[in-house]
Motif scaffolding. Sequence first.
Motif, PDB file in Angstrom:
ATOM      1  N   SER A  36     -12.603   9.106   7.564  1.00 31.57           N
ATOM      2  CA  SER A  36     -11.747   8.392   8.499  1.00 31.57           C
ATOM      3  C   SER A  36     -12.452   7.144   9.033  1.00 31.57           C
ATOM      4  CB  SER A  36     -11.383   9.313   9.660  1.00 31.57           C
ATOM      5  OG  SER A  36     -10.412   8.695  10.479  1.00 31.57           O
ATOM      6  N   VAL A  96     -11.817   6.220  -0.342  1.00 29.35           N
ATOM      7  CA  VAL A  96     -11.870   6.319   1.120  1.00 29.35           C
ATOM      8  C   VAL A  96     -12.219   7.764   1.482  1.00 29.35           C
ATOM      9  CG1 VAL A  96     -10.637   5.854   3.263  1.00 29.35           C
ATOM     10  CG2 VAL A  96     -10.019   4.587   1.217  1.00 29.35           C
ATOM     11  N   GLU A 106       0.809  -1.216   0.000  1.00 30.14           N
ATOM     12  CA  GLU A 106       0.000   0.000   0.000  1.00 30.14           C
ATOM     13  C   GLU A 106       0.843   1.266   0.000  1.00 30.14           C
ATOM     14  OE1 GLU A 106      -3.448   0.296   2.376  1.00 30.14           O
ATOM     15  OE2 GLU A 106      -3.870  -1.843   2.371  1.00 30.14           O
ATOM     16  N   ARG A 127      -1.044   4.691   7.400  1.00 28.20           N
ATOM     17  CA  ARG A 127      -1.606   5.265   6.189  1.00 28.20           C
ATOM     18  C   ARG A 127      -2.502   4.273   5.463  1.00 28.20           C
ATOM     19  NH1 ARG A 127       3.720   7.938   3.437  1.00 28.20           N
ATOM     20  NH2 ARG A 127       4.098   5.772   2.909  1.00 28.20           N
ATOM     21  N   ASN A 128      -3.241   4.804   4.520  1.00 26.91           N
ATOM     22  CA  ASN A 128      -4.085   4.013   3.644  1.00 26.91           C
ATOM     23  C   ASN A 128      -3.562   4.185   2.217  1.00 26.91           C
ATOM     24  OD1 ASN A 128      -6.417   4.014   1.618  1.00 26.91           O
ATOM     25  ND2 ASN A 128      -7.367   3.007   3.370  1.00 26.91           N
ATOM     26  N   TYR A 129      -3.712   3.139   1.427  1.00 27.88           N
ATOM     27  CA  TYR A 129      -3.187   3.128   0.055  1.00 27.88           C
ATOM     28  C   TYR A 129      -3.650   4.323  -0.778  1.00 27.88           C
ATOM     29  CZ  TYR A 129      -2.608   1.101  -4.707  1.00 27.88           C
ATOM     30  OH  TYR A 129      -2.282   0.855  -6.021  1.00 27.88           O
ATOM     31  N   PRO A 143      -6.130   5.493  10.315  1.00 26.39           N
ATOM     32  CA  PRO A 143      -5.224   6.207   9.409  1.00 26.39           C
ATOM     33  C   PRO A 143      -5.165   7.688   9.803  1.00 26.39           C
ATOM     34  CG  PRO A 143      -7.331   5.870   8.337  1.00 26.39           C
ATOM     35  CD  PRO A 143      -7.418   5.167   9.676  1.00 26.39           C
ATOM     36  N   GLU A 156     -10.043   0.557  12.336  1.00 28.23           N
ATOM     37  CA  GLU A 156     -10.047  -0.902  12.169  1.00 28.23           C
ATOM     38  C   GLU A 156     -10.032  -1.529  13.547  1.00 28.23           C
ATOM     39  OE1 GLU A 156      -6.748  -2.267   9.871  1.00 28.23           O
ATOM     40  OE2 GLU A 156      -7.466  -1.369   8.010  1.00 28.23           O
TER      41      GLU A 156
END
Lengths: 344, 684
Positions: free
Chosen positions: B601, B598, B176, B577-579, B648, B604
Motif C-alpha cells: 500500500s 505494486v 487504469e 484503485r490502482n491499475y 488505494p 500519494e
Amino acid sequence: MQNLKIKTQNLIKLIEALKKKATVLAPQADEYKDVYLKAVSDPSKVILKHFKPLMPAVREALFGQVENMINFKKSKGNTKLSTVDESQETVLFGIPACDVAGIQYNDVFFGQREFADFYYTKAREKLTIISLACVTPPNDNCFCATMGHGPIAEEGFDLQLTDLGDGAFLVNVGSKKGEKIVADNKALFEDATDADSKKFEEIKKKAEKLPVGKNINKDKALGNMGREALNEKMMLEITDRCISCGACNYTCPTCTCFNVVDHQKAGEGMRKRILDSCILGGYFRMAGGHNPKGKRDERTRNRYFCKLEWDKEKFGDSGCVGCGRCLDACPVKIDIKEVMASLA
Amino acid sequence: MSEVKHVLTTCIYCGCGCQFYFKVKDGKIIGVVPSQNHPVSRGQLCVKGWNASEFVHHPDRLTDPLIKEDGKFRKASWDEALNLVAKKLKEHADKSGPDSVAFFGSAKCSNEENFLMMKLSRAVFKTNNVDHCARLCHASTVAGLAATFGSGAMTNSINEFEDCDVFLVTGSNTTEQHPLIGSRIINRVKQGATLILVDPRAVQLQKHAKYHLPQNSGSDVAWLNSMMHTIIKEGLENKEFIKNFTEDYEELKKVVAKDEYSPENTEKITGIPADDLKAAARAFAKSRKSSIIYSMGITQHTTGVDNVKSCANLAMLTSNIGRASTGVNPLRGQNNVQGACDVGALVNVYCGYQAVTDPKNKEKFEKAWGVSGISDKIGATVTLVPNLAIEGKVKALYIMGENPMVSDPNITHVEKGLNALDFLVVQDIFLTETAQLADVVLPGVSYAEKDGTYTNTERRVERIRKAVEPIGNAKQDWEIICEIATRCGYKMDYPSPKEIFAELAELAPIYHGMDYDRLEKDFGLQWPCPAKDHPGTKFLHKDGKFSRGKGKFFAVEFKPPAEMPDDEYPLILTTGRNYFHWHTRTLTRRTSALEREVPESYVEINPVDAKKYGVKNGTLVPVSTRRGTITVRAEVTDRPKVGTIFIPFHFAEGAANRLTIDALDPGAKIPEYKVCAVKIGGKQ
C-alpha cells in the motif's frame, strides 16, 4: 534441391499424413470467426491462405505464456525434484515468414549460446515448420520486407509453401526434415515446372514491394540508434499514451524474457516460468526498491534499444522482424515504424 | 498427445467485458489470447487481462468446505457443511424472523448465481435483505439515472466513444480502471476530439485533456451547476429538446441560475478557476457529440445521487442524450456489477428493476416461484448490515464472493459487525480476510471453472465458459445455493446455468428476448432486448424517448461532504484503485506480474504537502483519521492536488478502509469513500 509443387487437395492429404505422427498446429477459424493456430482434427478446415496469427508461432510450440519447469516435493527432509518435459512432436503449419524469423531468433537465444535452455531445446527438436509465404501483407501493420524477414522466407523453415494461385503451391525445401517429409509422401508432390518457378519469382518480386513501411531505411535507422537519437519528446509522447498492457512484449516473436515463480503449498509445488514484460516497472526494480528504469519513458526507450540496437550488437541483426504485432495488439496504436522513421 | 484447447470467455476484471480465449492443456490454463472479433477487445487486452489466469491454479485455492471449531478451521464434507449452513440460517429465520438473515451476492459472480442468491433470499427466506457491492460503487447511478431517465445504466456503447467530439470525464481514472475504454478516449483525442477532465488527481488522461479542472473532492454539484449556469446564461441550452422531451426544467433553472452558482462564486468551493470552467462548459454545450463519462469520483459521496442527477441534467440541457456518441456513461467497475444489479441482487428490486414494494410484482414472483408471503419491505443494504448486526437485528449472514473486511468503509466497524453475528458463512475461492471471520467457508469455483453470463458496462450480456474442472472438491456456486435452498425446504434444482438464465429471462423484461442459443452466436446482446427477434440496444432513450417517458430535471443544491478538513485533520483523503490490482487483491496478489508491480500500500501526497508535513518519498508514514491509523509508504508526486492525499483501497495490510468514513448517501446508502478528513501522523 529443385523446387517442388503440391496441389491443394494433396496438401490437405499431407496434413492428414503429418497428423498421424504429430500434433499439427494450423490456422483455423472457430465459430466466432476468430482465427488462430490450433491442433488440426479435420485438415479440410485448415485455412490455406497466408495468415498472421495474433500470437506469434513461437508462443504456441516453443516458449509459451506459462510453462511448468519443475515439480518438487519435500519428504523427510529431502526435496525431490522432477523436471517437467512436456515436449511432443509438433508441426507448425501455415505460419508466415515473420514467425519463421522469430523462431530463428529464439533458436539462437535459447539454444545456441553458452547455456542451452532445456525446455526450448527439447521442444525445438520435435518441431517441424511448414510455413506459408505471404503474397500480400496480412494487414497494414506488416513491414517484414523492411526488416529483411519476408514476406517470403529464405531460410529457417523445413518446407515453405507459396500459393501459385492456380490450385497449387510451390514448395521450397529448407532442411533435412523437409526432405524427409517429401520423401515420405512422394506421391503428393510433383516437380515444379520452369513456368512455376518463374511465376514464383514474379510473386516474390511483387510481394516484397507490397508491405507498408517500405520507405523506412532499416540500415540507416539502425545506424542512427544512439542514446540521443530516441529523443525525449518522442519517448514522452509514447509514454503519455501507453497504458502498460504489456501486449507489445506478449505478442512479440522475439521477446524472450520470463519470470520464474514457485507455486507451493505444504512442501509441495511447481516452479513455473511466466512470459514477462519489460514495459512493467517491476521488471527492473531491485530488491532494495531502487529502480534503474523507474519511469515509463525510460522503459519504452529501453525496449527500442533492446530490439534495434543491442540485439544487433549481440546477434548481428535487429531483434525486430517486422511482423507489426506490437502495433496490432496496442490499444493506443504505438508504432515502432514511426520510431524507426524518426531515425532514418 | 495432449492438445491445446481454446475456450472463449469473458474477462473477470473490469466492466469493459473483453473476451479472450483460455488456452487449456492437460486441464491447466497455459495462456490467454484476446478475441480479434470481439467488439471490445478486438485483439487487445490490458495487463490484467493478459494475466487473468495465474490465480486459477494457485495453491492457496480453497479445496474443501471448512467449519470453524474453537476458533480454528477444520475440513468438512459438503454434506456436513451444507447441513450446518441450512440449519443455522433456518434456525435464525424461524426464531428471529426473516429479516434476521441477510445475503450478499457478488459483482464478481455470474448473473445466474446472483439470480439464485436473490431467489434464495426472497422465495426461501422471505426477506429482501439481499444486496451486493454495487452498493459501494454505483448505487447512486442506479438510483439517480432511474429517477432522471428511467434506466440506471450506461446510456451508450463503448465503441461509440470512437466518434465523440467532446468527452467530459470526471471521477474516472479511465486508462487504469477501464483500460480499453481509456485507450479509445486517447485515440479519439489524437484525432482531434476535446477532452475535459474534472478530477482532483492528474491521472494519465490529464496529459490528453484540453481542460483539466482539478476540483476539490466533494464539490461536484457545485461545478456541474456552475457549468449549467454558464450554458443557460450564454443561451447554449437546447430549448427545443428541453421543451419536447423533458420536464421540470424551470425548477432546475431557478436553482442553477442563482448567483451563488456563477463560476466566479463556485470557484471558492470547487477550486476550479472560473475562466477554465466557462471554457469547458462552452466546449461541452456547443458539440452535438458530447459524452459524459464518470465513475466512483461522482458516485461515492454522501451526495452521490445528487451528483449523478446533475450529470443527467447537463446532458439533457445540451441534448447530448439519446443519440450515438453522447449520453451519460457511468463506467461500471466490476465484470458483472451491471448484471448483479440487473438480476436483482439489490434490496429494493427483483430482476429487471421491478420494485419489491409493488404488489403486482410480489404476485408475479410468488406465482413464478410457487411460494407465498414474499416480503414487500425494502431490505437492508450491505452498508447497513454491520450496524444491524451490532444491534442484534441481523443474526446470520451468507456472503458469496465479497470481502467487506477490505472493501467496505470503516473496517474496524465492519469487523465489529461481522463478529457480532451469530453465524457467518462465506463462499469464496480463497480464504479472504472476511472468510477468516466465518463460521463456515464454502469453496466455490473461479470463472475459469464455470458456465454462465456476465453483463458488461455497456449492458452487453456475454457468456463465460467452463475451461477447466473445479479445483479439489470445490463446487459450482449455483449448485451450492441450490443445495442450501433445498435443505431449507424449497426444492431448487436446475440441470445447468442455461435453465437458470431462461428463468431470469422469463421474469426480467429487459432480458426477455435472450437465451443461451442467441448469446452463443455472437458476442452477446445488449439490453433492453425484450423479444426473441429484438437485436438488442446500442444506446438508450433514442430520439428523446426516455425510458420513463420524459427526461426529468432535478434541481439540486450543493451540499458539502460529511467530514471536511479541520485543524486536527487538515487534509482530504480520497481513495480509489490502482491499475495493477483488483479490489481486495484476492486475485491480483496471486498473480505474479501484477503483485510485483505494486506489492504494498502507499499514499500519494503532493510535494507541497510533503514538505509541510515532513514526509519523505519512499518512507513509511502514519496516516490517521477519526476511525483509525495505518502506516503506508509515501509516494511524493504531483498527481493529487495540494491538500488532498490518495490511498488505494486494495491492501488488507495498510488498508485505506481503516480510515474511510461510513457516512452514507441518504437515498442510495453508498459510502463517502472519496472524502474524509485526514492527517499525517498518529499512532497505530
